[in-house]
Design a protein around this motif. Sequence first.
Motif, PDB file in Angstrom:
ATOM      1  N   SER A   1       0.849  -1.199   0.000  1.00 35.87           N
ATOM      2  CA  SER A   1       0.000   0.000   0.000  1.00 35.87           C
ATOM      3  C   SER A   1       0.875   1.236   0.000  1.00 35.87           C
ATOM      4  O   SER A   1       2.088   1.152   0.201  1.00 35.87           O
ATOM      5  CB  SER A   1      -0.945   0.004   1.211  1.00 35.87           C
ATOM      6  OG  SER A   1      -0.240   0.269   2.401  1.00 35.87           O
ATOM      7  N   GLY A   2       0.238   2.374  -0.200  1.00 41.65           N
ATOM      8  CA  GLY A   2       0.966   3.635  -0.212  1.00 41.65           C
ATOM      9  C   GLY A   2       1.389   4.089   1.178  1.00 41.65           C
ATOM     10  O   GLY A   2       2.407   4.754   1.336  1.00 41.65           O
ATOM     11  N   ALA A   3       0.626   3.719   2.182  1.00 48.02           N
ATOM     12  CA  ALA A   3       0.955   4.116   3.553  1.00 48.02           C
ATOM     13  C   ALA A   3       1.858   3.075   4.201  1.00 48.02           C
ATOM     14  O   ALA A   3       1.836   1.908   3.826  1.00 48.02           O
ATOM     15  CB  ALA A   3      -0.326   4.264   4.374  1.00 48.02           C
ATOM     16  N   MET A   4       2.621   3.488   5.191  1.00 47.62           N
ATOM     17  CA  MET A   4       3.500   2.543   5.874  1.00 47.62           C
ATOM     18  C   MET A   4       2.683   1.427   6.517  1.00 47.62           C
ATOM     19  O   MET A   4       3.012   0.265   6.401  1.00 47.62           O
ATOM     20  CB  MET A   4       4.367   3.240   6.931  1.00 47.62           C
ATOM     21  CG  MET A   4       5.306   2.282   7.650  1.00 47.62           C
ATOM     22  SD  MET A   4       6.412   1.356   6.562  1.00 47.62           S
ATOM     23  CE  MET A   4       7.765   2.480   6.463  1.00 47.62           C
TER      24      MET A   4
ATOM     25  N   VAL B   1       8.526  -3.238   7.519  1.00 49.95           N
ATOM     26  CA  VAL B   1       7.160  -2.864   7.856  1.00 49.95           C
ATOM     27  C   VAL B   1       6.691  -3.644   9.084  1.00 49.95           C
ATOM     28  O   VAL B   1       5.784  -3.212   9.783  1.00 49.95           O
ATOM     29  CB  VAL B   1       6.222  -3.071   6.640  1.00 49.95           C
ATOM     30  CG1 VAL B   1       4.793  -2.665   6.965  1.00 49.95           C
ATOM     31  CG2 VAL B   1       6.734  -2.281   5.441  1.00 49.95           C
ATOM     32  N   GLY B   2       7.326  -4.766   9.368  1.00 51.48           N
ATOM     33  CA  GLY B   2       7.036  -5.503  10.594  1.00 51.48           C
ATOM     34  C   GLY B   2       5.869  -6.467  10.514  1.00 51.48           C
ATOM     35  O   GLY B   2       5.093  -6.581  11.451  1.00 51.48           O
ATOM     36  N   GLY B   3       5.741  -7.190   9.423  1.00 58.37           N
ATOM     37  CA  GLY B   3       4.667  -8.170   9.286  1.00 58.37           C
ATOM     38  C   GLY B   3       5.089  -9.555   9.719  1.00 58.37           C
ATOM     39  O   GLY B   3       6.253  -9.926   9.601  1.00 58.37           O
ATOM     40  N   TRP B   4       4.160 -10.323  10.229  1.00 57.83           N
ATOM     41  CA  TRP B   4       4.390 -11.730  10.577  1.00 57.83           C
ATOM     42  C   TRP B   4       3.548 -12.648   9.718  1.00 57.83           C
ATOM     43  O   TRP B   4       3.952 -13.761   9.381  1.00 57.83           O
ATOM     44  CB  TRP B   4       4.050 -11.995  12.051  1.00 57.83           C
ATOM     45  CG  TRP B   4       4.978 -11.336  13.002  1.00 57.83           C
ATOM     46  CD1 TRP B   4       4.731 -10.199  13.721  1.00 57.83           C
ATOM     47  CD2 TRP B   4       6.299 -11.737  13.354  1.00 57.83           C
ATOM     48  NE1 TRP B   4       5.818  -9.872  14.490  1.00 57.83           N
ATOM     49  CE2 TRP B   4       6.804 -10.816  14.286  1.00 57.83           C
ATOM     50  CE3 TRP B   4       7.121 -12.792  12.963  1.00 57.83           C
ATOM     51  CZ2 TRP B   4       8.064 -10.909  14.838  1.00 57.83           C
ATOM     52  CZ3 TRP B   4       8.383 -12.892  13.518  1.00 57.83           C
ATOM     53  CH2 TRP B   4       8.853 -11.959  14.446  1.00 57.83           C
ATOM     54  N   LEU B   5       2.356 -12.211   9.354  1.00 57.26           N
ATOM     55  CA  LEU B   5       1.414 -13.064   8.635  1.00 57.26           C
ATOM     56  C   LEU B   5       1.791 -13.218   7.159  1.00 57.26           C
ATOM     57  O   LEU B   5       1.442 -14.198   6.526  1.00 57.26           O
ATOM     58  CB  LEU B   5      -0.007 -12.500   8.774  1.00 57.26           C
ATOM     59  CG  LEU B   5      -1.157 -13.438   8.464  1.00 57.26           C
ATOM     60  CD1 LEU B   5      -1.096 -14.704   9.308  1.00 57.26           C
ATOM     61  CD2 LEU B   5      -2.485 -12.727   8.681  1.00 57.26           C
ATOM     62  N   GLY B   6       2.537 -12.268   6.635  1.00 59.29           N
ATOM     63  CA  GLY B   6       2.965 -12.311   5.244  1.00 59.29           C
ATOM     64  C   GLY B   6       3.877 -11.141   4.948  1.00 59.29           C
ATOM     65  O   GLY B   6       4.228 -10.372   5.841  1.00 59.29           O
ATOM     66  N   ALA B   7       4.257 -11.003   3.695  1.00 57.26           N
ATOM     67  CA  ALA B   7       5.165  -9.925   3.295  1.00 57.26           C
ATOM     68  C   ALA B   7       4.379  -8.652   3.026  1.00 57.26           C
ATOM     69  O   ALA B   7       3.413  -8.647   2.261  1.00 57.26           O
ATOM     70  CB  ALA B   7       5.951 -10.327   2.053  1.00 57.26           C
ATOM     71  N   MET B   8       4.798  -7.583   3.676  1.00 52.67           N
ATOM     72  CA  MET B   8       4.174  -6.276   3.497  1.00 52.67           C
ATOM     73  C   MET B   8       5.169  -5.341   2.817  1.00 52.67           C
ATOM     74  O   MET B   8       6.359  -5.376   3.129  1.00 52.67           O
ATOM     75  CB  MET B   8       3.784  -5.678   4.840  1.00 52.67           C
ATOM     76  CG  MET B   8       2.746  -6.436   5.607  1.00 52.67           C
ATOM     77  SD  MET B   8       2.385  -5.548   7.154  1.00 52.67           S
ATOM     78  CE  MET B   8       1.218  -6.656   7.910  1.00 52.67           C
ATOM     79  N   ALA B   9       4.651  -4.521   1.908  1.00 51.29           N
ATOM     80  CA  ALA B   9       5.489  -3.526   1.244  1.00 51.29           C
ATOM     81  C   ALA B   9       4.772  -2.186   1.267  1.00 51.29           C
ATOM     82  O   ALA B   9       3.553  -2.116   1.362  1.00 51.29           O
ATOM     83  CB  ALA B   9       5.772  -3.941  -0.196  1.00 51.29           C
ATOM     84  N   GLN B  10       5.563  -1.132   1.160  1.00 54.51           N
ATOM     85  CA  GLN B  10       5.025   0.226   1.089  1.00 54.51           C
ATOM     86  C   GLN B  10       5.628   0.880  -0.136  1.00 54.51           C
ATOM     87  O   GLN B  10       6.842   0.850  -0.338  1.00 54.51           O
ATOM     88  CB  GLN B  10       5.379   1.009   2.358  1.00 54.51           C
ATOM     89  CG  GLN B  10       4.854   2.428   2.391  1.00 54.51           C
ATOM     90  CD  GLN B  10       5.819   3.442   1.791  1.00 54.51           C
ATOM     91  OE1 GLN B  10       7.028   3.317   1.928  1.00 54.51           O
ATOM     92  NE2 GLN B  10       5.282   4.435   1.118  1.00 54.51           N
ATOM     93  N   SER B  11       4.768   1.429  -0.983  1.00 51.85           N
ATOM     94  CA  SER B  11       5.227   2.094  -2.200  1.00 51.85           C
ATOM     95  C   SER B  11       4.847   3.562  -2.171  1.00 51.85           C
ATOM     96  O   SER B  11       3.703   3.910  -1.885  1.00 51.85           O
ATOM     97  CB  SER B  11       4.604   1.449  -3.440  1.00 51.85           C
ATOM     98  OG  SER B  11       5.116   0.157  -3.626  1.00 51.85           O
ATOM     99  N   ASP B  12       5.821   4.400  -2.476  1.00 55.00           N
ATOM    100  CA  ASP B  12       5.548   5.822  -2.605  1.00 55.00           C
ATOM    101  C   ASP B  12       4.740   6.056  -3.883  1.00 55.00           C
ATOM    102  O   ASP B  12       4.619   5.175  -4.734  1.00 55.00           O
ATOM    103  CB  ASP B  12       6.861   6.607  -2.671  1.00 55.00           C
ATOM    104  CG  ASP B  12       7.653   6.495  -1.379  1.00 55.00           C
ATOM    105  OD1 ASP B  12       7.034   6.386  -0.301  1.00 55.00           O
ATOM    106  OD2 ASP B  12       8.895   6.502  -1.450  1.00 55.00           O
ATOM    107  N   ASP B  13       4.203   7.242  -4.015  1.00 55.49           N
ATOM    108  CA  ASP B  13       3.446   7.601  -5.205  1.00 55.49           C
ATOM    109  C   ASP B  13       4.435   7.908  -6.329  1.00 55.49           C
ATOM    110  O   ASP B  13       4.662   9.056  -6.697  1.00 55.49           O
ATOM    111  CB  ASP B  13       2.542   8.806  -4.900  1.00 55.49           C
ATOM    112  CG  ASP B  13       1.571   9.086  -6.026  1.00 55.49           C
ATOM    113  OD1 ASP B  13       1.390   8.200  -6.893  1.00 55.49           O
ATOM    114  OD2 ASP B  13       0.984  10.181  -6.038  1.00 55.49           O
TER     115      ASP B  13
END
Length: 186
Positions: free
Chosen positions: A97-100, A139-151
């Motif tokens: 997502s765009g937000a952290m 990002v600190g995920g345990w359940l799966g891989a999380m990513a943050q994308s800038d605009d």
Amino acid sequence: MLISIVFDSGYGHTAKQAEAVAAGARRVAGTEVTLIPVADGELPWDTLAASDAIVFGSPTYNGTISARLKKFMEDSTRPAWVPQAWRNKVAAGFTNSGAMHGDKLNSLITMALFAAQQGMVWVGLDLFPGKTPEDKNRVGGWLGAMAQSDDASPEVTPPASDLDTAAHLGQRVAEIARQLRAGQAA
């Protein structure tokens, strides 16, 4: 061994994450990976039934998965859920997502619940949260891989650390699928 990655990507950022998951899975010898973008039309239900693992991916929009991934889930009722075609397959998930934070956890919970309803075995992330922006799992995920994308263009975002996290997840899924496959052969 076949691993399928079923994903949606609105702007290309989540597709880049899917490619990183695929690259990580390919690190495990004998692993074939199929990328299945849900927006491309007819879905290969036979390929999914033949897969040892299925990894789900979606951008997080408004705190949950995309409408196209949700439609895929609903469309799976007859070809997968009714015959329990994915029972005991390894499953995992990733989101961007765009937000952290951006409520990405809700997207992963949605994917994990879907996998549970299919009788699948969910694999989470075995990485402690990173302490710097360059660390895996920043990002600190345990359940799966999380990513943050800038605009910005997918050529520059998500950052390498988020893609490394996705690749780690892909490798972990392939290793666990291999272990389960070897256990079945014994």
